[in-house]
Design an enzyme around this catalytic site. Structure first.
Site, PDB file in Angstrom:
ATOM      1  N   ASN A   8       0.932  -1.175   0.284  1.00 22.87           N
ATOM      2  CA  ASN A   8       0.134   0.116  -0.017  1.00 22.87           C
ATOM      3  C   ASN A   8       0.793   1.107   0.011  1.00 22.87           C
ATOM      4  O   ASN A   8       1.590   1.497   0.975  1.00 22.87           O
ATOM      5  CB  ASN A   8      -0.857  -0.142   1.280  1.00 22.87           C
ATOM      6  N   ARG A  10       0.530   4.107   0.283  1.00 26.10           N
ATOM      7  CA  ARG A  10       0.162   5.076   1.362  1.00 26.10           C
ATOM      8  C   ARG A  10       0.701   4.905   2.626  1.00 26.10           C
ATOM      9  O   ARG A  10       0.761   5.802   3.686  1.00 26.10           O
ATOM     10  CB  ARG A  10      -1.318   5.508   1.556  1.00 26.10           C
ATOM     11  N   CYS A  11       1.307   3.559   2.942  1.00 25.63           N
ATOM     12  CA  CYS A  11       1.829   3.293   4.207  1.00 25.63           C
ATOM     13  C   CYS A  11       3.292   3.378   4.224  1.00 25.63           C
ATOM     14  O   CYS A  11       4.025   2.976   3.642  1.00 25.63           O
ATOM     15  CB  CYS A  11       1.303   1.643   4.364  1.00 25.63           C
ATOM     16  N   SER A  12       3.794   3.982   5.378  1.00 26.05           N
ATOM     17  CA  SER A  12       5.178   4.253   5.148  1.00 26.05           C
ATOM     18  C   SER A  12       5.838   3.027   5.880  1.00 26.05           C
ATOM     19  O   SER A  12       6.846   2.748   5.044  1.00 26.05           O
ATOM     20  CB  SER A  12       5.453   5.401   6.623  1.00 26.05           C
ATOM     21  N   ARG A  15       6.212   1.281   2.214  1.00 23.96           N
ATOM     22  CA  ARG A  15       7.039   2.158   1.391  1.00 23.96           C
ATOM     23  C   ARG A  15       8.504   1.852   1.866  1.00 23.96           C
ATOM     24  O   ARG A  15       9.517   1.546   1.171  1.00 23.96           O
ATOM     25  CB  ARG A  15       6.890   3.406   1.426  1.00 23.96           C
TER      26      ARG A  15
END
Length: 113
Positions: A8, A10-12, A15
Site C-alpha cells: 500500500n 500510502r503506508c510508510s 514504502r
C-alpha cells in the site's frame, strides 16, 4: 532473488519495506492489495506462512473493524471480513524463498534476504 510485496503506497512501513528490497538489489512483484485483493484462501495462506494468527494480521484500528463488530469474531469471520474489506489486512506482507513476513517495522525484510 524473487520477492513479492503486498503493498500500500500510502503506508510508510510498506514504502520502507519496498525501499529495503530495492536497496538489496531486488525488484519485487508489487501487489497493490487494495486494488487487486488476494482471495480469502491467499490471505489465509499468507497469514499462516508468516506464523501469525488472523487477529495479529488485522488492522483493528480501521473504522470498518468497529463497524463490523469484529472484536469477538472467529478466525473464519475475520478472514471473511479481510477478504471483503482488504483495508483490514495489515501490511506489508513480503514473500521470498526464505519465507513470509509481515514487515512491520520494515527492517524485518532483512530476515528474508
Amino acid at each position: 532473488m524473487k520477492a513479492t510485496i503486498y503493498h500500500n503506497n500510502r503506508c510508510s512501513n510498506s514504502r520502507g519495506a519496498l525501499e529495503r528490497l530495492r536497496a538489496a538489489g531486488i525488484e519485487p512483484e508489487i501487489i497493490d492489495y487494495l486494488a487487486n485483493p488476494p482471495s480469502r484462501a491467499q490471505i489465509a495462506a499468507l497469514i499462516g506462512a508468516a506464523g501469525l494468527s488472523v487477529r495479529e494480521a488485522m488492522r483493528s484500528k480501521e473504522a470498518v473493524y468497529s463497524e463490523l463488530g469484529l472484536a469477538d469474531a472467529s478466525d473464519a469471520q475475520l478472514l471473511d471480513a479481510i477478504a471483503a474489506h482488504p483495508v483490514l489486512l495489515n501490511r506489508p506482507f513480503v514473500v521470498t524463498p526464505k519465507g513470509t513476513r509481515l514487515c512491520r517495522p520494515p527492517e524485518l525484510v532483512d530476515q528474508l534476504l
